[in-house]
Design a protein around this motif. Structure first.
Motif, PDB file in Angstrom:
ATOM      1  N   GLY A  32       0.833  -1.318   0.138  1.00  0.00           N
ATOM      2  CA  GLY A  32       0.066   0.095   0.124  1.00  0.00           C
ATOM      3  C   GLY A  32       0.832   1.263  -0.003  1.00  0.00           C
ATOM      4  N   VAL A  33       0.021   2.338   0.027  1.00  0.00           N
ATOM      5  CA  VAL A  33       0.918   3.566  -0.099  1.00  0.00           C
ATOM      6  C   VAL A  33       0.098   4.658   0.699  1.00  0.00           C
ATOM      7  CG1 VAL A  33      -0.047   4.649  -2.192  1.00  0.00           C
ATOM      8  CG2 VAL A  33       2.377   5.074  -1.278  1.00  0.00           C
ATOM      9  N   ALA A  34       0.766   5.576   1.267  1.00  0.00           N
ATOM     10  CA  ALA A  34       0.043   6.611   2.197  1.00  0.00           C
ATOM     11  C   ALA A  34      -0.956   7.716   1.142  1.00  0.00           C
ATOM     12  CB  ALA A  34       1.079   7.264   3.156  1.00  0.00           C
ATOM     13  N   ILE A  35      -1.830   7.695   1.446  1.00  0.00           N
ATOM     14  CA  ILE A  35      -2.928   8.537   0.789  1.00  0.00           C
ATOM     15  C   ILE A  35      -2.202   9.907   0.553  1.00  0.00           C
ATOM     16  CG2 ILE A  35      -5.161   9.811   0.870  1.00  0.00           C
ATOM     17  CD1 ILE A  35      -5.651   6.839   0.179  1.00  0.00           C
ATOM     18  N   LYS A  36      -1.575  10.592   1.345  1.00  0.00           N
ATOM     19  CA  LYS A  36      -0.966  11.790   1.485  1.00  0.00           C
ATOM     20  C   LYS A  36       0.335  11.822   0.538  1.00  0.00           C
ATOM     21  CE  LYS A  36       2.013  11.516   5.299  1.00  0.00           C
ATOM     22  NZ  LYS A  36       3.400  11.151   4.721  1.00  0.00           N
ATOM     23  N   ASP A  37       0.934  10.616   0.307  1.00  0.00           N
ATOM     24  CA  ASP A  37       2.059  10.503  -0.640  1.00  0.00           C
ATOM     25  C   ASP A  37       1.409  10.357  -1.962  1.00  0.00           C
ATOM     26  OD1 ASP A  37       3.775  10.947   1.402  1.00  0.00           O
ATOM     27  OD2 ASP A  37       3.989   8.601   1.613  1.00  0.00           O
ATOM     28  N   ARG A  38       0.440   9.580  -2.463  1.00  0.00           N
ATOM     29  CA  ARG A  38      -0.202   9.192  -3.502  1.00  0.00           C
ATOM     30  C   ARG A  38      -0.996  10.414  -4.262  1.00  0.00           C
ATOM     31  NH1 ARG A  38      -1.480   8.421  -7.998  1.00  0.00           N
ATOM     32  NH2 ARG A  38      -2.119   6.247  -9.042  1.00  0.00           N
ATOM     33  N   CYS A 102     -10.874   1.083   7.695  1.00  0.00           N
ATOM     34  CA  CYS A 102      -9.631   1.851   7.330  1.00  0.00           C
ATOM     35  C   CYS A 102      -8.443   0.667   7.382  1.00  0.00           C
ATOM     36  CB  CYS A 102      -9.311   3.167   7.978  1.00  0.00           C
ATOM     37  SG  CYS A 102     -10.695   4.262   7.817  1.00  0.00           S
ATOM     38  N   ARG A 103      -8.713  -0.523   6.878  1.00  0.00           N
ATOM     39  CA  ARG A 103      -7.877  -1.412   7.042  1.00  0.00           C
ATOM     40  C   ARG A 103      -7.061  -1.678   5.381  1.00  0.00           C
ATOM     41  NH1 ARG A 103     -10.314  -6.692  10.014  1.00  0.00           N
ATOM     42  NH2 ARG A 103      -8.485  -7.386   9.931  1.00  0.00           N
ATOM     43  N   ASN A 104      -5.864  -2.063   5.442  1.00  0.00           N
ATOM     44  CA  ASN A 104      -5.312  -2.488   4.092  1.00  0.00           C
ATOM     45  C   ASN A 104      -5.689  -3.746   3.672  1.00  0.00           C
ATOM     46  OD1 ASN A 104      -3.466  -2.773   2.010  1.00  0.00           O
ATOM     47  ND2 ASN A 104      -1.568  -2.738   3.228  1.00  0.00           N
ATOM     48  N   ILE A 105      -6.618  -3.681   2.683  1.00  0.00           N
ATOM     49  CA  ILE A 105      -7.092  -4.906   2.044  1.00  0.00           C
ATOM     50  C   ILE A 105      -6.162  -5.613   1.289  1.00  0.00           C
ATOM     51  CG2 ILE A 105      -9.519  -4.148   2.317  1.00  0.00           C
ATOM     52  CD1 ILE A 105      -9.467  -3.571  -0.678  1.00  0.00           C
ATOM     53  N   GLY A 106      -4.893  -4.970   1.034  1.00  0.00           N
ATOM     54  CA  GLY A 106      -3.900  -5.743   0.530  1.00  0.00           C
ATOM     55  C   GLY A 106      -3.219  -6.627   1.272  1.00  0.00           C
ATOM     56  N   ASP A 107      -3.520  -7.013   2.595  1.00  0.00           N
ATOM     57  CA  ASP A 107      -2.876  -7.561   3.374  1.00  0.00           C
ATOM     58  C   ASP A 107      -3.564  -8.905   3.634  1.00  0.00           C
ATOM     59  OD1 ASP A 107      -2.702  -8.218   6.674  1.00  0.00           O
ATOM     60  OD2 ASP A 107      -0.965  -7.537   6.184  1.00  0.00           O
ATOM     61  N   MET A 108      -2.799  -9.922   3.414  1.00  0.00           N
ATOM     62  CA  MET A 108      -3.456 -11.224   3.669  1.00  0.00           C
ATOM     63  C   MET A 108      -4.133 -11.394   4.985  1.00  0.00           C
ATOM     64  SD  MET A 108      -3.931 -14.501   2.072  1.00  0.00           S
ATOM     65  CE  MET A 108      -2.637 -14.734   1.005  1.00  0.00           C
ATOM     66  N   GLY A 109      -3.516 -10.980   5.851  1.00  0.00           N
ATOM     67  CA  GLY A 109      -4.272 -11.492   7.057  1.00  0.00           C
ATOM     68  C   GLY A 109      -5.459 -10.406   7.134  1.00  0.00           C
TER      69      GLY A 109
END
Length: 189
Positions: A32-38, A102-109
């Motif tokens: 993932g990437v921080a929204i503020k950076d993207r 607000c969880r990272n859905i790119g994370d397998m867990g």
């Protein structure tokens, strides 16, 4: 919001919808990437207020998310769920995990947690995702979106009507559906 619109429209129109996987930002790193950076300069607080106001009629709530997830693995999980008759539940669970919790859905867990909450065999899903069982389907979906020149999600196709791009007002959908009354709605996004 798109899913909420479709569910609301189903109360009045005979809609058969199909949601297809579409990676809006495939260039996003797996972590993932921080929204503020993207999206530098984007006021996330203002966006969340706007999203929550627009989505209130559909009982969708956005949290203050800070990470833009790489959705590839989540989309593969959606295809696993489709094969097991649970695509809608997985789609809604992943959406809620990403935009409300607000969880990272790119994370397998995170994906396995969502799967567990909807009653899936998490170990079977993990095996399928680890082995890339749905890669060919995601590649085919990406080809289809390129062929149809789809660049945003959601994109809606209503038979014999111009495509509708984005989470637009319900009146636009009603007008298109009234013109195409009785025909199905195909959703890519």
């Amino acid at each position: 919001m798109g899913k909420g619109l479709v569910e609301k429209l189903k109360e009045s129109y005979p809609i058969a919808d199909t949601w297809l996987p579409f990676e809006v930002h495939p260039e996003t790193p797996l972590s993932g990437v921080a929204i503020k950076d993207r999206f530098p300069g984007w006021d996330i607080d203002e966006a969340v207020v706007s999203f929550n106001k627009r989505c209130a009629p559909f009982r969708i709530t956005f949290g203050h998310w800070t990470i833009l997830s790489n959705s590839h693995l989540a989309l593969a999980a959606g295809e696993f769920a489709r094969d097991h008759g649970q695509h809608d539940a997985m789609h809604e669970g992943l959406f809620h995990a990403c935009f409300t919790e607000c969880r990272n859905i790119g994370d397998m867990g995170v994906i396995l947690d969502v799967a567990h909450k909807i009653g899936f065999d998490s170990s079977a899903l993990e095996r399928a995702l680890t082995h890339g069982d749905y890669e060919s389907r995601l590649i085919e979906a990406a080809k289809e979106t390129r062929d149809k020149n789809i660049t945003a999600a959601p994109t809606f196709f209503i038979e014999d009507q111009p495509r509708i791009v984005g989470a637009v007002g319900i009146e636009i959908f009603k007008a298109a559906l009234d013109k195409a009354m009785g025909k199905g709605l195909e959703i890519l996004g």
